[in-house]
Scaffold this motif. Structure first.
Motif, PDB file in Angstrom:
ATOM      1  N   THR A  22      56.723   3.799  10.698  1.00 24.77           N
ATOM      2  CA  THR A  22      56.029   2.517  10.908  1.00 24.77           C
ATOM      3  C   THR A  22      56.298   2.063  12.330  1.00 24.77           C
ATOM      4  N   PRO A  23      55.304   1.959  13.105  1.00 22.87           N
ATOM      5  CA  PRO A  23      55.519   1.531  14.495  1.00 22.87           C
ATOM      6  C   PRO A  23      56.155   0.147  14.553  1.00 22.87           C
ATOM      7  N   ARG A  24      57.104   0.020  15.475  1.00 23.29           N
ATOM      8  CA  ARG A  24      57.710  -1.305  15.667  1.00 23.29           C
ATOM      9  C   ARG A  24      56.668  -2.329  16.094  1.00 23.29           C
ATOM     10  N   SER A  25      55.645  -1.877  16.744  1.00 20.86           N
ATOM     11  CA  SER A  25      54.619  -2.803  17.234  1.00 20.86           C
ATOM     12  C   SER A  25      53.964  -3.556  16.080  1.00 20.86           C
ATOM     13  N   VAL A  26      53.862  -2.881  14.905  1.00 19.27           N
ATOM     14  CA  VAL A  26      53.248  -3.550  13.745  1.00 19.27           C
ATOM     15  C   VAL A  26      54.157  -4.668  13.242  1.00 19.27           C
ATOM     16  N   ILE A  27      55.432  -4.367  13.191  1.00 21.15           N
ATOM     17  CA  ILE A  27      56.391  -5.384  12.729  1.00 21.15           C
ATOM     18  C   ILE A  27      56.452  -6.534  13.725  1.00 21.15           C
ATOM     19  N   LYS A  28      56.482  -6.186  15.035  1.00 18.45           N
ATOM     20  CA  LYS A  28      56.494  -7.255  16.043  1.00 18.45           C
ATOM     21  C   LYS A  28      55.232  -8.115  15.945  1.00 18.45           C
ATOM     22  N   ALA A  29      54.110  -7.458  15.654  1.00 18.62           N
ATOM     23  CA  ALA A  29      52.851  -8.211  15.538  1.00 18.62           C
ATOM     24  C   ALA A  29      52.914  -9.190  14.370  1.00 18.62           C
ATOM     25  N   ARG A  30      53.600  -8.711  13.297  1.00 15.74           N
ATOM     26  CA  ARG A  30      53.735  -9.617  12.148  1.00 15.74           C
ATOM     27  C   ARG A  30      54.579 -10.837  12.515  1.00 15.74           C
ATOM     28  N   PHE A  31      55.684 -10.605  13.222  1.00 17.55           N
ATOM     29  CA  PHE A  31      56.524 -11.737  13.635  1.00 17.55           C
ATOM     30  C   PHE A  31      55.745 -12.657  14.571  1.00 17.55           C
ATOM     31  N   ARG A  32      55.033 -12.068  15.531  1.00 14.25           N
ATOM     32  CA  ARG A  32      54.261 -12.895  16.471  1.00 14.25           C
ATOM     33  C   ARG A  32      53.185 -13.699  15.726  1.00 14.25           C
ATOM     34  N   SER A  33      52.529 -13.058  14.777  1.00 14.88           N
ATOM     35  CA  SER A  33      51.475 -13.743  14.021  1.00 14.88           C
ATOM     36  C   SER A  33      52.051 -14.901  13.211  1.00 14.88           C
ATOM     37  N   PHE A  34      53.198 -14.662  12.588  1.00 19.15           N
ATOM     38  CA  PHE A  34      53.823 -15.737  11.815  1.00 19.15           C
ATOM     39  C   PHE A  34      54.207 -16.899  12.720  1.00 19.15           C
ATOM     40  N   ASN A  35      54.858 -16.548  13.855  1.00 15.79           N
ATOM     41  CA  ASN A  35      55.272 -17.603  14.783  1.00 15.79           C
ATOM     42  C   ASN A  35      54.073 -18.431  15.241  1.00 15.79           C
ATOM     43  N   LYS A  36      52.999 -17.712  15.530  1.00 17.56           N
ATOM     44  CA  LYS A  36      51.806 -18.405  16.000  1.00 17.56           C
ATOM     45  C   LYS A  36      51.257 -19.338  14.912  1.00 17.56           C
ATOM     46  N   GLN A  37      51.174 -18.796  13.690  1.00 17.86           N
ATOM     47  CA  GLN A  37      50.647 -19.612  12.597  1.00 17.86           C
ATOM     48  C   GLN A  37      51.540 -20.838  12.356  1.00 17.86           C
ATOM     49  N   PHE A  38      52.828 -20.618  12.357  1.00 17.72           N
ATOM     50  CA  PHE A  38      53.759 -21.707  12.078  1.00 17.72           C
ATOM     51  C   PHE A  38      53.685 -22.770  13.167  1.00 17.72           C
ATOM     52  N   GLU A  39      53.656 -22.315  14.413  1.00 18.59           N
ATOM     53  CA  GLU A  39      53.636 -23.270  15.522  1.00 18.59           C
ATOM     54  C   GLU A  39      52.307 -24.023  15.592  1.00 18.59           C
ATOM     55  N   GLU A  40      51.237 -23.332  15.266  1.00 21.59           N
ATOM     56  CA  GLU A  40      49.946 -24.022  15.270  1.00 21.59           C
ATOM     57  C   GLU A  40      49.909 -25.120  14.200  1.00 21.59           C
ATOM     58  N   VAL A  41      50.449 -24.773  13.027  1.00 21.01           N
ATOM     59  CA  VAL A  41      50.481 -25.783  11.956  1.00 21.01           C
ATOM     60  C   VAL A  41      51.334 -26.969  12.382  1.00 21.01           C
ATOM     61  N   CYS A  42      52.516 -26.662  12.907  1.00 22.10           N
ATOM     62  CA  CYS A  42      53.409 -27.752  13.319  1.00 22.10           C
ATOM     63  C   CYS A  42      52.791 -28.569  14.446  1.00 22.10           C
ATOM     64  N   GLN A  43      52.176 -27.865  15.397  1.00 25.24           N
ATOM     65  CA  GLN A  43      51.579 -28.568  16.528  1.00 25.24           C
ATOM     66  C   GLN A  43      50.409 -29.435  16.066  1.00 25.24           C
ATOM     67  N   THR A  44      49.633 -28.877  15.144  1.00 19.62           N
ATOM     68  CA  THR A  44      48.460 -29.624  14.666  1.00 19.62           C
ATOM     69  C   THR A  44      48.861 -30.786  13.763  1.00 19.62           C
ATOM     70  N   GLN A  45      49.837 -30.550  12.902  1.00 20.98           N
ATOM     71  CA  GLN A  45      50.139 -31.525  11.858  1.00 20.98           C
ATOM     72  C   GLN A  45      51.310 -32.429  12.174  1.00 20.98           C
ATOM     73  N   ILE A  46      51.857 -32.287  13.382  1.00 25.15           N
ATOM     74  CA  ILE A  46      52.984 -33.144  13.734  1.00 25.15           C
ATOM     75  C   ILE A  46      52.595 -34.609  13.711  1.00 25.15           C
TER      76      ILE A  46
END
Length: 668
Positions: free
Chosen positions: A573-597
């Protein structure tokens, strides 16, 4: 021998008896002759005396006739003298001395009674004409004196004692339940100085004796018409008075005595006739104060002024007071009720319903006293006027609530809150319903409810739930205007929760029942669940092992921190896939927090429950993902770019949602 002797003796006795009888008959004949002679002589005497007796009888008869004639002449002269004595007193008027004037009137009435029974007396006919004129004038003068005395002794009532007698209500709810100040009872005010009551009573009594009682009652109750109607009024009363001076006396003295005094008292209380147009121009704050003052004045009038007026009328006009009292109070009552009618008929607004209910409470509470003070057929118009106001207020309360429901439905769908907070309309309706409960007993009467009914299906509850349903319908329309569906769900969650909280915090909770409350709490939960799915669904998907474990095979059974496992896993499993998952989660979480703060959940309990719902699905998934795939990222270059949050930091960030803090101030 003896026998012969006896017979001889008997014969001798018989002879003597015969002689006695003969003597008696002779005496009888002589007596009869004497009596006959006496009768003849008495008849002659009677015949001789008859002319003398006739002359004597005639003389006695003439004497009796002379005596009777002298007595009749004496009585006539006495009554004519009474007229002579009374005439100057009547002409001078009662101002010189009322007692002498009333005595002179009594004399003239005696003259009328005397000569009425002596119709054959020519002098009596002439005297009666003069006496009738004098009594007519006396009646007018007494009316003027009655008006003068009543005007002099009728003064407006002092205001402070009236207000001190009012019941005190701590709240509208207390008022509706009839909780009054126990020390509020006091005696009725004195409307006329007691020193004048004997004079007034004498004048009224004399008016009845003169047959002018109705004119006196008109003086008591009628108001002199203004100048434009003067001729009409003069024409109306012309048959009552025989001369122009009488008209003048009456017109200048009979100026609505008691009626005007009662009106003046109300005017000093601040009560004047009010039209609907005048009410329309008043500010709401001013109207609130005026309604409160009007209720006080209504209580003063019904509890004190009108009963005191009735007592006074009873004292002055015994037996015929109904018409007089009704007329004396009708204008004041209409003036008093005009404000309530103007409020009821003015333009409706939601706030106006509380004014209407306050006035309905006051008028209904006093209705029984109105029935008592205005009892009798003569006062039926006054009772009807008061009851019409009660009905009008009830009718306008229904109409106002109905229009409020329609206005809720029509509220602009584009008037939304930017942060999903409780809408001002929701807050207004919620508080509105809570305030309505203070008037629950009155509302049940208005909607013809029984106090012993269950209430869950009652017309009152149907009316209140109608308001809530209209609000929910409008909120649904507003929620659909949000481009962000999560914000729409948050908006509905906040607003429905606010409604439920308003009902639960009021005594309406028991009226609505547990079923209604539980049903709406489930609606709040549904909107919270829908918000969580729409908002955090993608973030949770980023933490899924789907697409990762399938390519890793059995390598996941090896301890993730072993070097062999990392090398083996990285090979499949390429590390890039796992990193992409972490980046995607961070992005989703931060967007929600930024939007809903800057979104809002004003209720603390609701806020905490929603955060807990989010944490229950997000934190376990993040911990599991972090534990499983962290070794494949943490040794890489710039590992902090991918693993930006610890589970504790995520939990802290979630706790700071909906409290309007910038994301930079939240801990990692």
């Amino acid at each position: 021998m003896e026998r012969e002797a006896v017979e001889a003796m008997l014969r001798e006795k018989a002879r003597r008896l015969l002689e006695s009888i003969s003597v008696s008959e002779t005496a009888r004949d002589e007596a009869a002759a004497a009596f006959a002679s006496m009768d003849r002589r008495m008849a002659a005497v009677d015949e001789a005396m008859r002319p003398a007796q006739a002359r004597t009888w005639s003389a006695c008869k003439v004497h009796d006739n002379v005596v009777r004639s002298l007595r009749a002449a004496e009585a006539i002269l006495k009554h004519l003298d009474d007229v002579h004595q009374a005439e100057p007193v009547i002409l001078n008027g009662p101002s010189k001395g009322l007692t002498d004037y009333l005595y002179a009137v009594d004399k003239l009435r005696g003259v009328v009674s005397f000569f009425t029974s002596k119709r054959s007396c020519a002098a009596g006919d002439e005297a009666l004409k003069n006496v009738d004129q004098l009594l007519s004038k006396a009646g007018v003068e007494l009316e003027g004196e009655f008006s003068r005395v009543l005007s002099k002794c009728s003064k407006p009532v002092e205001l402070e004692p009236l207000f001190n007698c009012l019941p005190s209500h701590s709240s509208a709810k207390d008022a509706s339940e009839g909780q009054t100040n126990p020390g509020a009872a006091c005696s009725l005010p004195t409307l006329v100085d007691p020193r004048y009551m004997s004079v007034v009573s004498k004048l009224v009594q004399k008016s009845a004796e003169l047959g002018r009682h109705k004119q006196f009652m008109k003086i008591y109750r009628f108001k002199l018409l203004e100048a434009p109607n003067f001729l009409t009024y003069l024409k109306y009363i012309a048959p009552l008075f025989p001369d122009l001076r009488a008209h003048t006396i009456f017109l200048h003295s009979s100026r609505d005595i008691r009626s005007s005094t009662l009106e003046l008292t109300l005017k000093q209380l601040g009560v004047e006739y009010v039209t609907t147009e005048e009410v329309q121009t008043m500010q709401v704050e001013s109207l609130d104060a005026k309604v409160a003052h009007w209720i006080q004045c209504l209580q003063i009038a019904v509890k004190l002024l009108f009963p005191a007026e009735r007592v006074l009328c009873d004292q002055i006009f015994e037996g015929q007071k109904g018409h007089c009292f009704a007329a004396a109070t009708s204008k004041s009552l209409l003036t008093l009720l005009s404000f309530g009618e103007a409020i009821a008929k003015s333009e409706t607004s939601p706030e106006k319903v509380f004014m209407l209910l306050d006035m309905f409470n006051a008028t209904l509470e006093l209705q029984s006293e109105v029935e008592v003070v205005f009892q009798g057929d003569e006062c039926s118009g006054n009772r009807k006027s008061a009851m019409n106001l009660v009905k009008c207020l009830a009718r306008m309360t229904k109409r106002t609530l109905g229009e409020f429901r329609d206005n809720i439905l029509k509220d602009s769908p584009k008037s939304m809150t930017t942060d999903g907070d409780v809408h001002p309309l929701t807050s207004y309706v919620g508080n509105y319903i809570k305030f309505l409960f203070d008037y629950q007993s009155s509302l049940k009467l208005i909607f013809q409810e029984s106090s012993i009914r269950d209430g869950t299906n009652s017309r009152l509850v149907a009316e209140i739930t109608g308001l809530i349903h209209a609000l929910e319908t409008n909120l649904d329309v507003k929620a659909k205007q949000y481009k962000n569906h999560a914000l729409g769900n948050l908006f509905l969650m906040n607003n429905i929760h606010y409604i439920v909280r308003c009902i639960c915090s009021s005594e309406f909770k028991d009226v609505f029942g547990d079923d209604w409350i539980q049903r709406h709490r489930r609606v709040v939960q549904q909107h919270a669940t829908q918000y969580r799915r729409v908002t955090w669904g993608k973030a949770v998907e980023c933490l899924s092992s789907q697409g990762l474990t399938s390519s890793a095979g059995s390598a996941t059974e090896v301890a993730p921190d072993s070097v062999a496992n990392v090398r083996s896993f990285s090979g499949t499993t390429p590390r890039s896939v796992i990193k992409a998952r972490f980046r995607s989660f961070n992005k989703q979480f931060e967007e929600v927090c930024q939007t809903q703060i800057n979104w809002a959940i004003p209720d603390i309990e609701l806020h905490d429950n929603l955060i807990l719902m989010i944490a229950e699905i997000l934190l376990p998934a993040y911990r599991s993902f972090l534990k499983r795939y962290r070794p494949f990222v943490e040794n890489s270059h710039n590992a902090s770019k991918y693993i930006k949050y610890t589970p504790e930091a995520l939990e802290q960030a979630l706790g700071n949602l909906f409290v309007k803090k910038p994301l930079s101030e939240q801990g990692h």
